[in-house]
Structures are given as C-alpha cells and as structure tokens.
Motif scaffolding. Structure first.
Motif, PDB file in Angstrom:
ATOM      1  N   GLY A  26      10.786   7.693   9.128  1.00  0.00           N
ATOM      2  CA  GLY A  26       9.580   7.404   9.893  1.00  0.00           C
ATOM      3  C   GLY A  26       8.369   7.213   9.005  1.00  0.00           C
ATOM      4  N   LEU A  27       7.860   8.313   8.466  1.00  0.00           N
ATOM      5  CA  LEU A  27       6.625   8.283   7.683  1.00  0.00           C
ATOM      6  C   LEU A  27       6.733   7.398   6.436  1.00  0.00           C
ATOM      7  CD1 LEU A  27       5.735  12.098   7.885  1.00  0.00           C
ATOM      8  CD2 LEU A  27       4.686  10.244   9.195  1.00  0.00           C
ATOM      9  N   ILE A  28       7.794   7.614   5.653  1.00  0.00           N
ATOM     10  CA  ILE A  28       7.927   6.861   4.392  1.00  0.00           C
ATOM     11  C   ILE A  28       8.174   5.376   4.667  1.00  0.00           C
ATOM     12  CG2 ILE A  28       9.294   6.598   2.270  1.00  0.00           C
ATOM     13  CD1 ILE A  28       7.604   9.114   2.267  1.00  0.00           C
ATOM     14  N   LYS A  29       9.029   5.098   5.660  1.00  0.00           N
ATOM     15  CA  LYS A  29       9.289   3.688   6.016  1.00  0.00           C
ATOM     16  C   LYS A  29       7.974   2.983   6.366  1.00  0.00           C
ATOM     17  CE  LYS A  29      13.933   2.724   6.501  1.00  0.00           C
ATOM     18  NZ  LYS A  29      14.483   3.801   5.722  1.00  0.00           N
ATOM     19  N   GLY A  30       7.119   3.692   7.103  1.00  0.00           N
ATOM     20  CA  GLY A  30       5.836   3.112   7.489  1.00  0.00           C
ATOM     21  C   GLY A  30       4.944   2.807   6.305  1.00  0.00           C
ATOM     22  N   ILE A  31       4.812   3.763   5.383  1.00  0.00           N
ATOM     23  CA  ILE A  31       3.904   3.563   4.245  1.00  0.00           C
ATOM     24  C   ILE A  31       4.469   2.529   3.282  1.00  0.00           C
ATOM     25  CG2 ILE A  31       4.679   5.373   2.628  1.00  0.00           C
ATOM     26  CD1 ILE A  31       1.003   4.749   3.597  1.00  0.00           C
ATOM     27  N   GLU A  32       5.797   2.477   3.164  1.00  0.00           N
ATOM     28  CA  GLU A  32       6.416   1.472   2.288  1.00  0.00           C
ATOM     29  C   GLU A  32       6.170   0.064   2.840  1.00  0.00           C
ATOM     30  OE1 GLU A  32      10.065   3.899   0.127  1.00  0.00           O
ATOM     31  OE2 GLU A  32      10.513   2.765   1.941  1.00  0.00           O
ATOM     32  N   GLU A  33       6.331  -0.077   4.150  1.00  0.00           N
ATOM     33  CA  GLU A  33       6.099  -1.392   4.760  1.00  0.00           C
ATOM     34  C   GLU A  33       4.625  -1.781   4.649  1.00  0.00           C
ATOM     35  OE1 GLU A  33       6.601  -3.507   9.070  1.00  0.00           O
ATOM     36  OE2 GLU A  33       8.252  -2.242   8.383  1.00  0.00           O
ATOM     37  N   LEU A  34       3.754  -0.795   4.815  1.00  0.00           N
ATOM     38  CA  LEU A  34       2.321  -1.050   4.690  1.00  0.00           C
ATOM     39  C   LEU A  34       1.983  -1.503   3.272  1.00  0.00           C
ATOM     40  CD1 LEU A  34      -0.319  -0.961   6.267  1.00  0.00           C
ATOM     41  CD2 LEU A  34      -0.554   1.447   5.662  1.00  0.00           C
ATOM     42  N   GLY A  35       2.611  -0.845   2.304  1.00  0.00           N
ATOM     43  CA  GLY A  35       2.414  -1.227   0.903  1.00  0.00           C
ATOM     44  C   GLY A  35       2.879  -2.651   0.641  1.00  0.00           C
ATOM     45  N   ALA A  36       4.010  -3.014   1.243  1.00  0.00           N
ATOM     46  CA  ALA A  36       4.543  -4.372   1.083  1.00  0.00           C
ATOM     47  C   ALA A  36       3.603  -5.400   1.709  1.00  0.00           C
ATOM     48  CB  ALA A  36       5.931  -4.459   1.722  1.00  0.00           C
ATOM     49  N   ARG A  37       3.051  -5.051   2.868  1.00  0.00           N
ATOM     50  CA  ARG A  37       2.109  -5.957   3.545  1.00  0.00           C
ATOM     51  C   ARG A  37       0.850  -6.154   2.693  1.00  0.00           C
ATOM     52  NH1 ARG A  37       1.939  -4.133   9.935  1.00  0.00           N
ATOM     53  NH2 ARG A  37       4.151  -4.457  10.412  1.00  0.00           N
ATOM     54  N   TRP A  38       0.416  -5.056   2.070  1.00  0.00           N
ATOM     55  CA  TRP A  38      -0.792  -5.122   1.224  1.00  0.00           C
ATOM     56  C   TRP A  38      -0.554  -6.052   0.042  1.00  0.00           C
ATOM     57  CZ3 TRP A  38      -2.416  -1.554  -3.176  1.00  0.00           C
ATOM     58  CH2 TRP A  38      -3.744  -1.817  -3.559  1.00  0.00           C
ATOM     59  N   LYS A  39       0.619  -5.879  -0.587  1.00  0.00           N
ATOM     60  CA  LYS A  39       0.961  -6.731  -1.737  1.00  0.00           C
ATOM     61  C   LYS A  39       1.035  -8.196  -1.324  1.00  0.00           C
ATOM     62  CE  LYS A  39       3.418  -3.491  -4.726  1.00  0.00           C
ATOM     63  NZ  LYS A  39       4.728  -2.940  -5.069  1.00  0.00           N
ATOM     64  N   ALA A  40       1.505  -8.430  -0.092  1.00  0.00           N
ATOM     65  CA  ALA A  40       1.663  -9.808   0.389  1.00  0.00           C
ATOM     66  C   ALA A  40       0.346 -10.373   0.931  1.00  0.00           C
ATOM     67  CB  ALA A  40       2.738  -9.852   1.473  1.00  0.00           C
ATOM     68  N   GLY A  41      -0.694  -9.564   0.923  1.00  0.00           N
ATOM     69  CA  GLY A  41      -1.993 -10.020   1.422  1.00  0.00           C
ATOM     70  C   GLY A  41      -2.103 -10.001   2.934  1.00  0.00           C
ATOM     71  N   GLU A  42      -1.163  -9.289   3.581  1.00  0.00           N
ATOM     72  CA  GLU A  42      -1.171  -9.222   5.055  1.00  0.00           C
ATOM     73  C   GLU A  42      -1.892  -7.970   5.567  1.00  0.00           C
ATOM     74  OE1 GLU A  42       2.964  -9.346   5.921  1.00  0.00           O
ATOM     75  OE2 GLU A  42       3.224 -11.335   5.033  1.00  0.00           O
ATOM     76  N   ALA A  43      -2.227  -7.062   4.665  1.00  0.00           N
ATOM     77  CA  ALA A  43      -2.985  -5.862   5.036  1.00  0.00           C
ATOM     78  C   ALA A  43      -4.074  -5.664   3.990  1.00  0.00           C
ATOM     79  CB  ALA A  43      -2.073  -4.639   5.086  1.00  0.00           C
ATOM     80  N   PHE A  44      -5.119  -4.963   4.358  1.00  0.00           N
ATOM     81  CA  PHE A  44      -6.240  -4.759   3.445  1.00  0.00           C
ATOM     82  C   PHE A  44      -6.313  -3.300   3.002  1.00  0.00           C
ATOM     83  CE2 PHE A  44      -7.209  -8.333   6.205  1.00  0.00           C
ATOM     84  CZ  PHE A  44      -7.439  -9.329   5.259  1.00  0.00           C
ATOM     85  N   LEU A  45      -7.075  -3.060   1.942  1.00  0.00           N
ATOM     86  CA  LEU A  45      -7.143  -1.708   1.382  1.00  0.00           C
ATOM     87  C   LEU A  45      -7.521  -0.642   2.420  1.00  0.00           C
ATOM     88  CD1 LEU A  45      -6.634  -0.124  -1.156  1.00  0.00           C
ATOM     89  CD2 LEU A  45      -9.001  -0.478  -1.831  1.00  0.00           C
ATOM     90  N   PRO A  46      -8.494  -0.896   3.291  1.00  0.00           N
ATOM     91  CA  PRO A  46      -8.805   0.124   4.308  1.00  0.00           C
ATOM     92  C   PRO A  46      -7.600   0.467   5.190  1.00  0.00           C
ATOM     93  CG  PRO A  46     -10.553  -1.509   4.223  1.00  0.00           C
ATOM     94  CD  PRO A  46      -9.440  -2.028   3.367  1.00  0.00           C
ATOM     95  N   ASP A  47      -6.766  -0.548   5.481  1.00  0.00           N
ATOM     96  CA  ASP A  47      -5.544  -0.307   6.271  1.00  0.00           C
ATOM     97  C   ASP A  47      -4.630   0.664   5.523  1.00  0.00           C
ATOM     98  OD1 ASP A  47      -6.393  -2.249   8.112  1.00  0.00           O
ATOM     99  OD2 ASP A  47      -5.496  -3.853   6.922  1.00  0.00           O
ATOM    100  N   VAL A  48      -4.479   0.390   4.223  1.00  0.00           N
ATOM    101  CA  VAL A  48      -3.596   1.223   3.400  1.00  0.00           C
ATOM    102  C   VAL A  48      -4.143   2.646   3.307  1.00  0.00           C
ATOM    103  CG1 VAL A  48      -2.520   1.486   1.136  1.00  0.00           C
ATOM    104  CG2 VAL A  48      -2.834  -0.793   2.084  1.00  0.00           C
ATOM    105  N   MET A  49      -5.447   2.767   3.134  1.00  0.00           N
ATOM    106  CA  MET A  49      -6.061   4.095   3.024  1.00  0.00           C
ATOM    107  C   MET A  49      -5.880   4.894   4.319  1.00  0.00           C
ATOM    108  SD  MET A  49      -7.045   3.969  -0.019  1.00  0.00           S
ATOM    109  CE  MET A  49      -7.969   5.476  -0.232  1.00  0.00           C
ATOM    110  N   MET A  50      -6.061   4.213   5.460  1.00  0.00           N
ATOM    111  CA  MET A  50      -5.872   4.892   6.745  1.00  0.00           C
ATOM    112  C   MET A  50      -4.411   5.324   6.930  1.00  0.00           C
ATOM    113  SD  MET A  50      -8.330   2.494   9.113  1.00  0.00           S
ATOM    114  CE  MET A  50      -7.624   2.984  10.676  1.00  0.00           C
ATOM    115  N   GLY A  51      -3.509   4.436   6.524  1.00  0.00           N
ATOM    116  CA  GLY A  51      -2.086   4.762   6.604  1.00  0.00           C
ATOM    117  C   GLY A  51      -1.747   5.948   5.717  1.00  0.00           C
ATOM    118  N   ALA A  52      -2.361   5.971   4.519  1.00  0.00           N
ATOM    119  CA  ALA A  52      -2.107   7.065   3.573  1.00  0.00           C
ATOM    120  C   ALA A  52      -2.633   8.396   4.110  1.00  0.00           C
ATOM    121  CB  ALA A  52      -2.749   6.753   2.226  1.00  0.00           C
ATOM    122  N   ASP A  53      -3.798   8.347   4.751  1.00  0.00           N
ATOM    123  CA  ASP A  53      -4.362   9.565   5.350  1.00  0.00           C
ATOM    124  C   ASP A  53      -3.463  10.080   6.477  1.00  0.00           C
ATOM    125  OD1 ASP A  53      -6.520   9.614   3.658  1.00  0.00           O
ATOM    126  OD2 ASP A  53      -7.892   8.619   5.047  1.00  0.00           O
ATOM    127  N   ALA A  54      -2.965   9.136   7.286  1.00  0.00           N
ATOM    128  CA  ALA A  54      -2.073   9.510   8.390  1.00  0.00           C
ATOM    129  C   ALA A  54      -0.772  10.103   7.830  1.00  0.00           C
ATOM    130  CB  ALA A  54      -1.779   8.295   9.265  1.00  0.00           C
TER     131      ALA A  54
END
Length: 215
Positions: A41-69
């Motif tokens: 659950g948790l790790i799968k979510g953050i890994e996918e978020l990281g992949a989206r960020w690398k692909a330019g589909e998510a932004f740093l604030p998204d990643v930071m919020m995901g990391a806090d969660a």
C-alpha cells in the motif's frame, strides 16, 4: 484485502494524510498484516508517485505531500510491526539511518527505512541534516551494526565521507558497516570514501543489509 492496499496507495498518490490515517486505522482494527500494508500500500504509492515525478506527471509539492502522508502511515504502523513480531520475532539487525549534515531531503530515506523495517530490521531514523557525531552516538546507544547515510545533493556528499573519517578517528571503523545512497552517489564514490556498501534503490539497500549483517 487488496482493496485496503489499493486505498492506501491511492491516498499516498493524492497526498491525503487524513485518508492515510483512516485506512491505516482500518488495517490496525481489522488486524491486517502491517508489513503487507506497508509494502503493498504505502510503498507502492510513494514509488508510483516518484515515477510520476520523474516522468514530469507530478510536481514536487505532490511528492512532498505524499511523503508526509507516508511518514504518518509508517509512524502508526511501525509499533504494530515491532509488537506483532511480524518481522519474525528477533530483529535481523539494527540500523541507524539518516540524511547527512546539510541535507534536508527525506523522501528516499523514509522509503528505505520503511522497507528495512518491513524486511525485519530494527531501524532508528535520526532524521535530516545530521552530523557524523549523531550517527555514531545513536549507533552506540542502540548497538547497531549498520549506519546508513543518505545524500541527495552533490554538496552534501562530503558529509558521507565525514562519517567514515569520524569512525576512524574514534577507532570504531571496524565496528560498523557504513552504507551510503542518494541521487548523486555511486559505487565509485563509495569505494573512494571507504564505505562498505552503496545502494541505488531501496530494494538494493535491503538486500545489501542482508549481506552486511551475515558477514
């Protein structure tokens, strides 16, 4: 049960801390395997978020919020993992993990720490921007075997070397295995500073811990 894992993953992707708390509480109440909840659950979510960020589909604030969660979810589940012996009773080993002095990026560290915990290690996270003295003090306090130090900036890589050097000045270099990681680091750099191991990914870090502890 896969629904709850999917819900946790989506809550991390959305950076929704309140939902993470709600779903993690459900995991606890229904006595669902906490390690599975972390990994699937948790790790799968953050890994996918990281992949989206690398692909330019998510932004740093998204990643930071995901990391806090993610951090909130892990803080709720870690005691359950320890208490339930889901890690297989006795911990495989003790690891002190942190970001080196000058480095305040903790997403990678949190993922690595979560996977190490899920893999059966007792992980002591000393946080961000930590000098060599803090790594050693914690390692001595808890009787750790491994010191894991992350650096995500080229300017903070020298602080990883400082940890190795500090252990030498205290005549404690042989007592601890030093693992480094982070975006700008490499196996060549690990060799150069005399670290015992370098990991590119969180999965690799766990596999290396297994090797280091059995040595």
């Amino acid at each position: 049960m896969s629904d709850i894992f999917e819900n946790l993953k989506e809550a991390i992707l959305d950076g929704d801390e309140d939902l993470v708390v709600e779903y993690v509480q459900q995991v606890i109440d229904e006595k669902i395997d906490p390690v599975a909840a972390i990994q699937n659950g948790l790790i799968k979510g953050i890994e996918e978020l990281g992949a989206r960020w690398k692909a330019g589909e998510a932004f740093l604030p998204d990643v930071m919020m995901g990391a806090d969660a993610l951090k909130t979810g892990l803080e709720m589940l870690d005691p359950i993992v320890a208490e339930s012996g889901a890690t297989g009773g006795e911990a495989k080993g003790k690891i002190v993990i942190g970001q080196v002095a000058g480095d305040i990026h903790d997403i990678g560290k949190n993922i690595v720490g979560a996977l190490m915990t899920a893999a059966g290690y007792k992980v002591y996270d000393i946080g961000i921007d930590q000098p060599a003295e803090s790594f050693l003090a914690k390692a001595e306090e808890v009787g750790a075997q491994i010191i894991a130090a992350g650096a995500l900036l080229t300017t903070t890589m020298a602080a990883q070397k400082a940890i190795v050097d500090y252990l030498k000045t205290k005549n404690l270099r042989e007592k601890y295995k030093v693992m480094i990681g982070g975006g700008p680091t490499s196996q060549a750099f690990a060799n150069e500073i005399g670290a015992d191991a370098w990991a590119e990914t969180a999965d690799e870090a766990v596999a290396l811990c297994d090797k280091l502890v059995t040595k």
